[in-house]
Design a protein around this motif. Structure first.
Motif, PDB file in Angstrom:
ATOM      1  N   SER A   1       0.866  -1.297  -0.143  1.00  0.00           N
ATOM      2  CA  SER A   1       0.101   0.003   0.045  1.00  0.00           C
ATOM      3  C   SER A   1       0.909   1.281   0.149  1.00  0.00           C
ATOM      4  O   SER A   1       0.590   2.203  -0.547  1.00  0.00           O
ATOM      5  CB  SER A   1      -0.864   0.145   1.009  1.00  0.00           C
ATOM      6  N   MET A   2       2.076   1.361   0.522  1.00  0.00           N
ATOM      7  CA  MET A   2       2.948   2.173   0.543  1.00  0.00           C
ATOM      8  C   MET A   2       3.577   2.454  -0.652  1.00  0.00           C
ATOM      9  O   MET A   2       3.624   3.715  -1.276  1.00  0.00           O
ATOM     10  CB  MET A   2       3.995   1.971   1.554  1.00  0.00           C
ATOM     11  N   VAL A   3       3.878   1.562  -1.464  1.00  0.00           N
ATOM     12  CA  VAL A   3       4.303   1.511  -2.845  1.00  0.00           C
ATOM     13  C   VAL A   3       3.391   2.156  -3.807  1.00  0.00           C
ATOM     14  O   VAL A   3       3.422   3.028  -4.591  1.00  0.00           O
ATOM     15  CB  VAL A   3       4.899   0.441  -3.310  1.00  0.00           C
ATOM     16  N   ARG A   4       2.300   1.696  -3.583  1.00  0.00           N
ATOM     17  CA  ARG A   4       1.093   2.323  -4.439  1.00  0.00           C
ATOM     18  C   ARG A   4       0.677   3.741  -4.172  1.00  0.00           C
ATOM     19  O   ARG A   4       0.530   4.474  -5.252  1.00  0.00           O
ATOM     20  CB  ARG A   4      -0.238   1.403  -4.168  1.00  0.00           C
ATOM     21  N   ASN A   5       0.658   4.121  -2.877  1.00  0.00           N
ATOM     22  CA  ASN A   5       0.577   5.440  -2.541  1.00  0.00           C
ATOM     23  C   ASN A   5       1.588   6.166  -3.293  1.00  0.00           C
ATOM     24  O   ASN A   5       1.314   7.435  -3.809  1.00  0.00           O
ATOM     25  CB  ASN A   5       0.312   5.549  -1.136  1.00  0.00           C
ATOM     26  N   ASN A   6       2.775   5.722  -3.090  1.00  0.00           N
ATOM     27  CA  ASN A   6       3.919   6.710  -3.576  1.00  0.00           C
ATOM     28  C   ASN A   6       3.930   6.739  -5.294  1.00  0.00           C
ATOM     29  O   ASN A   6       4.061   7.473  -5.898  1.00  0.00           O
ATOM     30  CB  ASN A   6       5.339   6.061  -3.243  1.00  0.00           C
ATOM     31  N   LYS A   7       3.361   5.574  -5.923  1.00  0.00           N
ATOM     32  CA  LYS A   7       3.327   5.485  -7.505  1.00  0.00           C
ATOM     33  C   LYS A   7       2.205   6.754  -7.802  1.00  0.00           C
ATOM     34  O   LYS A   7       2.661   7.277  -8.826  1.00  0.00           O
ATOM     35  CB  LYS A   7       2.699   4.070  -7.561  1.00  0.00           C
ATOM     36  N   GLU A   8       1.282   6.661  -7.070  1.00  0.00           N
ATOM     37  CA  GLU A   8       0.213   7.818  -7.405  1.00  0.00           C
ATOM     38  C   GLU A   8       0.873   9.107  -7.349  1.00  0.00           C
ATOM     39  O   GLU A   8       0.561   9.895  -8.375  1.00  0.00           O
ATOM     40  CB  GLU A   8      -1.129   7.852  -6.420  1.00  0.00           C
ATOM     41  N   TYR A   9       1.550   9.246  -6.372  1.00  0.00           N
ATOM     42  CA  TYR A   9       2.191  10.596  -6.102  1.00  0.00           C
ATOM     43  C   TYR A   9       3.204  10.772  -7.211  1.00  0.00           C
ATOM     44  O   TYR A   9       3.264  12.129  -7.891  1.00  0.00           O
ATOM     45  CB  TYR A   9       2.804  10.661  -4.850  1.00  0.00           C
ATOM     46  N   LEU A  10       3.952   9.805  -7.560  1.00  0.00           N
ATOM     47  CA  LEU A  10       4.908   9.964  -8.625  1.00  0.00           C
ATOM     48  C   LEU A  10       4.327  10.260 -10.177  1.00  0.00           C
ATOM     49  O   LEU A  10       4.680  11.281 -10.807  1.00  0.00           O
ATOM     50  CB  LEU A  10       5.562   8.676  -8.716  1.00  0.00           C
ATOM     51  N   GLU A  11       3.279   9.557 -10.310  1.00  0.00           N
ATOM     52  CA  GLU A  11       2.555   9.695 -11.553  1.00  0.00           C
ATOM     53  C   GLU A  11       2.127  11.247 -11.692  1.00  0.00           C
ATOM     54  O   GLU A  11       2.098  11.913 -13.003  1.00  0.00           O
ATOM     55  CB  GLU A  11       1.470   8.701 -11.808  1.00  0.00           C
ATOM     56  N   GLU A  12       1.400  11.621 -10.546  1.00  0.00           N
ATOM     57  CA  GLU A  12       0.777  12.953 -10.713  1.00  0.00           C
ATOM     58  C   GLU A  12       1.848  14.106 -10.720  1.00  0.00           C
ATOM     59  O   GLU A  12       1.652  14.832 -11.764  1.00  0.00           O
ATOM     60  CB  GLU A  12      -0.015  13.085  -9.212  1.00  0.00           C
ATOM     61  N   SER A  13       2.888  13.766 -10.082  1.00  0.00           N
ATOM     62  CA  SER A  13       3.810  14.821 -10.169  1.00  0.00           C
ATOM     63  C   SER A  13       4.422  15.130 -11.598  1.00  0.00           C
ATOM     64  O   SER A  13       4.810  15.977 -12.111  1.00  0.00           O
ATOM     65  CB  SER A  13       4.862  14.617  -9.230  1.00  0.00           C
ATOM     66  N   LEU A  14       4.706  13.847 -12.125  1.00  0.00           N
ATOM     67  CA  LEU A  14       5.221  13.693 -13.391  1.00  0.00           C
ATOM     68  C   LEU A  14       4.142  14.597 -14.477  1.00  0.00           C
ATOM     69  O   LEU A  14       4.760  15.269 -15.311  1.00  0.00           O
ATOM     70  CB  LEU A  14       5.412  12.325 -13.952  1.00  0.00           C
ATOM     71  N   GLU A  15       3.043  14.167 -14.469  1.00  0.00           N
ATOM     72  CA  GLU A  15       1.899  15.037 -15.234  1.00  0.00           C
ATOM     73  C   GLU A  15       1.964  16.295 -15.057  1.00  0.00           C
ATOM     74  O   GLU A  15       2.157  17.112 -16.049  1.00  0.00           O
ATOM     75  CB  GLU A  15       0.678  14.193 -15.008  1.00  0.00           C
ATOM     76  N   GLU A  16       2.220  16.668 -13.930  1.00  0.00           N
ATOM     77  CA  GLU A  16       2.184  18.218 -13.822  1.00  0.00           C
ATOM     78  C   GLU A  16       3.244  18.927 -14.292  1.00  0.00           C
ATOM     79  O   GLU A  16       3.355  19.991 -14.609  1.00  0.00           O
ATOM     80  CB  GLU A  16       2.341  18.472 -12.198  1.00  0.00           C
ATOM     81  N   LEU A  17       4.517  18.112 -14.468  1.00  0.00           N
ATOM     82  CA  LEU A  17       5.612  18.666 -15.193  1.00  0.00           C
ATOM     83  C   LEU A  17       5.445  18.324 -16.860  1.00  0.00           C
ATOM     84  O   LEU A  17       6.436  18.623 -17.599  1.00  0.00           O
ATOM     85  CB  LEU A  17       6.930  17.836 -14.801  1.00  0.00           C
ATOM     86  N   GLY A  18       4.526  17.674 -17.120  1.00  0.00           N
ATOM     87  CA  GLY A  18       4.227  17.634 -18.612  1.00  0.00           C
ATOM     88  C   GLY A  18       4.543  16.420 -19.239  1.00  0.00           C
ATOM     89  O   GLY A  18       4.559  16.121 -20.147  1.00  0.00           O
ATOM     90  N   PHE A  19       4.878  15.368 -18.459  1.00  0.00           N
ATOM     91  CA  PHE A  19       5.338  13.978 -18.685  1.00  0.00           C
ATOM     92  C   PHE A  19       3.980  13.291 -19.201  1.00  0.00           C
ATOM     93  O   PHE A  19       2.917  13.462 -18.633  1.00  0.00           O
ATOM     94  CB  PHE A  19       5.867  13.325 -17.730  1.00  0.00           C
ATOM     95  N   GLN A  20       4.133  12.333 -20.164  1.00  0.00           N
ATOM     96  CA  GLN A  20       3.035  11.681 -20.624  1.00  0.00           C
ATOM     97  C   GLN A  20       3.306  10.239 -20.110  1.00  0.00           C
ATOM     98  O   GLN A  20       4.396   9.318 -20.603  1.00  0.00           O
ATOM     99  CB  GLN A  20       3.000  11.693 -22.242  1.00  0.00           C
TER     100      GLN A  20
END
Lengths: 350, 350
Positions: A264-283
């Motif tokens: 659950s920790m890894v999943r939580n961090n993955k969401e955060y990573l994905e959102e942060s990347l998107e905010e920077l314009g990553f696809q």
């Protein structure tokens, strides 16, 4: 290379993800390791296994691990093979479950080790390119009489998952042996494991390296009908998994609470990573695993990889078609992700 | 066996020495394990390695172990390959260092795993019977163009040793690759290791299972010229030796004092075992290893084996010509030997 046979001379050398000598200076997000340590219960069991009994050979088949995994999954111990990492399973597949003049097939891009190991064992293979959505074009795998197909689910490096009903449909049409590499399945939660009751041509592989935080211990599992498992056991080295690794895998399977917490920790961090990347314009490619396959429209991936490395952050960059457009980033701790995002925000051109 | 290839179907299954479930009720003198536990320094290093770093992959080549062994033996790290037990070395030899249509040769009787592994990899081989003194008839190995020869020195199950000058002489005439399995060399003290500087066609293998009391840990070494070692590294699984095993092997190589103590204890007990067997009328083959190959003129070996087993003492009995006349007894603790001798004295007819 005077004493190398032709096969060894010809094979491509597999290069694992970088592990620089000064590793501790790096944030290492390049080989999909779990950012969290094994649970205290597992470390405790491992320490206890470091005793005088090490003078004795281990159980040749890791019987206790087989039995516990079987019990947890409502199958028989005879359906389970315990290996020195799932690498061992792949090499045994090429050695024992395909004739030397047979032909294998793997998706591309996927885990490059399949290609290397086929070569190491002199097995010819086709690479079937994923479709534009990075999904597996199963029909392509039925166009020739392939003897062995290995797919990773979720796939590596894309992180995409295949619904189980697609695997089931494929299995019922396919005449060869299908191997589903479920190294990342615990982050996904859809498994093809129940299909082993229905089909004699499917092998599921599992790993303790990712979800159980035990990459350093080398334990993998194969699950299939008894006849296939018997073949693995006949072909493997006599004592392939050491005493301590057996004790660690057993303890890891027992500790459901520690396991669920880590996932659950890894999943939580993955969401955060994905959102942060998107905010920077990553696809991002939508990931079912503990890594994200991603690219940025304004800067090429090799440059990102190199600039991150200059900043002591390792991510994975793969040469070759399709893959080279992307980088693969393993989900790290929150601190590691924040550092990564900060450095990325400085690299990305406005 | 629907998905087994012909090679897997045909191969003989290797049966390791018995390990009954109720092992602790037995005196186990059947698989040549060291009767003494690993040294406290080694157990301590192992326990320390059971930490959060296990979440990370191990060093792919066990570099620290390579370097320490190299330093202790005045060779280069590039001359050393670290394996998941020496089993892994043998299987890699058949996979990478002989063409599929090549032919290997092994003495008989010797370690049956050589024959099994050749079969598992589809390699044809000849068995060359030892002479009447159980010495290796080296000239017989030159009569055909063998590509690969494996000898054990000291040999298993006979315990006989080959003087190094004989190996040197053979190496200079032999056109194939000679592998000297030195699993028991620390009890012998004559090693062919210096020959790797002179010959490019010799590979020495070592094991931590016997003299280092680490059979449960699975670590073996191959020592040869760099080109051969590079071949092993290219062909092996990416992470073949786990973190804890690497730490244990490193600590074992460091702890000269603990090692020498263990060896001298085993040698001492072997003398006692040999003398006690002779007093009972046994005919021992002179052993350079940690086991004794022996027979009694008045009672057949299979009966001795069975009666010992009834008395909860396991020794090794091998079917097949020559071997079946003997039993192989591993050197145990003094208490184990005394119990064995007492039971044997009751079994032997007057």
């Amino acid at each position: 290379m005077k004493y190398w046979n032709k096969r060894l001379q010809k094979m491509t050398e597999y290069i694992p993800g970088e592990q620089p000598d000064n590793l501790n200076e790096f944030i290492k997000l390049n080989t999909n390791e779990n950012p969290f340590p094994p649970s205290p219960a597992v470390l405790d069991a491992l320490q206890k296994a470091c005793n005088g009994d090490l003078r004795r050979y281990p159980n040749p088949n890791a019987q206790m691990v087989r039995e516990l995994f079987a019990k947890k999954n409502s199958i028989a111990a005879d359906n389970v093979f315990v290996a020195n990492g799932s690498d061992e399973i792949f090499t045994l597949l090429f050695r024992g479950f395909i004739e030397p003049d047979g032909i294998a097939a793997f998706p591309y891009p996927s885990y490059a080790l399949y290609y290397t190991m086929a070569e190491a064992n002199g097995i010819a293979y086709d690479k079937i390119t994923l479709d534009d959505n990075f999904d597996i074009p199963f029909d392509e795998f039925l166009k020739k009489k392939y003897n062995l197909v290995i797919i990773a689910n979720p796939n590596n490096p894309t992180g995409k998952g295949v619904p189980i009903d697609q695997i089931k449909k494929f299995c019922s049409k396919f005449i060869g042996l299908l191997v589903v590499d479920e190294a990342y399945v615990d982050f996904y939660n859809e498994t093809a494991l129940p299909l082993i009751k229905e089909f004699d041509n499917i092998v599921i592989t599992r790993s303790f390296s990712k979800s159980y935080s035990l990459a350093g211990l080398r334990v993998g599992l194969a699950i299939a009908q008894k006849d296939i498992i018997h073949g693995f056991i006949k072909l493997k080295d006599s004592y392939n998994v050491d005493r301590i690794a057996q004790a660690g895998a057993y303890a890891a399977l027992l500790d459901d609470k520690g396991f669920k917490y880590s996932i659950s920790m890894v999943r939580n961090n993955k969401e955060y990573l994905e959102e942060s990347l998107e905010e920077l314009g990553f696809q991002n490619v939508p990931s079912k695993a503990n890594f994200v396959f991603t690219k940025h429209p304004n800067i090429d991936s090799k440059t990102i990889y190199e600039k991150l490395k200059e900043n002591k952050i390792l991510v994975r960059y793969f040469a070759g078609p399709i893959q080279s457009e992307y980088i693969r980033i393993t989900v790290g701790t929150m601190m590691e992700i924040k550092k990564l995002i900060k450095v990325l925000s400085e690299i990305i051109p406005d």
